[in-house]
Design a protein around this motif. Structure first.
Motif, PDB file in Angstrom:
ATOM      1  N   ARG A  58       0.835  -1.206   0.000  1.00  0.00           N
ATOM      2  CA  ARG A  58       0.000   0.000   0.000  1.00  0.00           C
ATOM      3  C   ARG A  58       0.865   1.250   0.000  1.00  0.00           C
ATOM      4  O   ARG A  58       1.817   1.347   0.764  1.00  0.00           O
ATOM      5  N   SER A 144      -8.341  -3.317   5.203  1.00  0.00           N
ATOM      6  CA  SER A 144      -8.897  -4.556   4.686  1.00  0.00           C
ATOM      7  C   SER A 144      -7.741  -5.491   4.320  1.00  0.00           C
ATOM      8  O   SER A 144      -6.700  -5.045   3.840  1.00  0.00           O
ATOM      9  N   ASN A 146      -6.427  -7.337   2.077  1.00  0.00           N
ATOM     10  CA  ASN A 146      -6.209  -7.692   0.676  1.00  0.00           C
ATOM     11  C   ASN A 146      -4.971  -6.936   0.214  1.00  0.00           C
ATOM     12  O   ASN A 146      -4.548  -5.986   0.853  1.00  0.00           O
TER      13      ASN A 146
HETATM   14 MG    MG Z   1      -9.188  -1.545   1.542  1.00  0.00          MG
END
Ligand code: MG
Ligand code: TXA
Length: 323
Positions: A58, A144, A146
């Motif tokens: 991320r 989340s 993922n």
């Molecule tokens: Mg997310």
């Protein structure tokens, strides 16, 4: 289970205690919430928070939601506002995230806020999430579970498929009952802003705080980096508002009008059922041999707004994908 590999456990008192201890040691633990699975770490430990970003791939500018066992703890770390208090009273524990100003003296990692002077906070309702947060005994930062930019995980199998040994433990709570992420409302300023439609419908939120503003595409710093156009994406952008599948497509239906042999988010046209099925069905249909996913129209009401928001992001042509 191979040594050092990700471990999947059923929720028992012993495994939840162990999961809490792992969080305190700075390790990553994935756990179910009523919305989607979270990839959790001690929010007060910079290195643990950095490990979340690394595991997800991320971008560092996308801040994380910090989860608490009980709402009373939130005010030790964030400055509660009148609108925030009303929403918290109505929807916590539950699928609502509030963006508030950070307290100067909070021990929560600045990395969790990604450099903003605000912090996103949530008190989840899921029993396993609640027990894990209580066992950890500290705020848990959890996006989340993922890889960045792909669809959220709503089962433990999704989580296991995305991560390896960097996640110490996955607590299996079965499929997430709501299946779509929390609604994110920024209540740090004068006017409550709906940053992300989600599990709590806009109608329900507005019944408590009145009309919600929606951030425009104006210049200036991103209020919520998660609002980047292309996000929540299967590998190929789906086609929306489809009636039938064309050559090279597979249909994702909704409602009784869909062909009987097509995958269907909800044959009866129930939006809550569709939300719960959305990410698992997008994942299941996202295979090269199926071609592009063509999704039937979803009504823009209640949970349909959150579903359409995710589908539109998935369908956005390209732009700043959060991979
Ligand atoms: Mg997310
Ligand atoms: O349902 C959920 O919200 C799940 C479960 C695990 O709680 N979490 C989740 O987290 O979806 P994540 O990181 O995937 O999405 C968090 C969203 C992003 O859109 C992010 O940009 C926004 O919240 N956000 C986080 N902190 C923010 C802040 N300080 N200001 C504005 N937006 C923020």
């Amino acid at each position: 289970m191979p040594a050092g590999g990700t471990r999947l456990v059923q929720p028992t008192d012993a495994t939840i205690d162990h999961a809490g201890a792992l969080i305190r040691e700075g390790r990553l633990v994935a756990f179910p919430t009523e919305t989607v699975y979270g990839l959790g770490a001690d929010a007060t430990n910079d290195r643990a928070v950095a490990a979340i970003f690394a595991a997800k791939g991320r971008p560092q500018f996308n801040p994380l939601i910090v989860h608490f066992a009980v709402s009373a703890e939130v005010e030790r770390h964030a400055l509660m506002t009148e609108a925030g208090r009303r929403l918290a009273q109505a929807f916590w524990p539950g699928g609502l995230t509030l963006v508030l100003r950070r307290r100067d003296d909070t021990a929560i990692s600045l990395l969790a806020s990604a450099g903003l002077d605000t912090i996103a906070v949530r008190v989840p309702a899921h029993d396993i999430a609640h027990r894990l947060l209580a066992a950890a005994g500290r705020p848990v930062a959890a996006p989340s579970a993922n890889l960045s930019g792909s669809v959220s995980a709503t089962t433990a199998a999704h989580v296991l498929g995305s991560f390896g040994a960097e996640v110490a433990l996955v607590v299996d709570g079965g499929p997430c009952p709501i299946g779509i992420e929390s609604s994110v409302v920024d209540v740090s300023g004068e006017v409550p802003l709906l940053l992300r439609p989600g599990a709590v419908t806009s109608e329900a939120l507005e019944a408590v705080v009145g009309r919600l503003a929606v951030p425009g595409h104006q210049a200036g710093p991103l209020r919520s980096p998660g609002l980047l156009e292309r996000h929540y994406a299967p590998s190929r952008p789906p086609r929306l508002d489809a009636r039938t599948a064309q050559e090279g497509e597979i249909l994702l239906g909704f409602g009784p009008e869909a062909p009987a042999d097509a995958a269907n988010l909800s044959r009866s046209g129930d939006l809550a059922e569709a939300a719960a099925n959305l990410f698992a069905m997008l994942r299941a249909l996202d295979r090269p041999e199926f071609g592009r996913i063509a999704v039937m129209n979803i009504p823009e009401t209640g949970l349909g707004r959150a579903i359409n928001d995710r589908l539109r992001r998935a369908a956005a042509p390209s732009g700043p994908a959060l991979r």
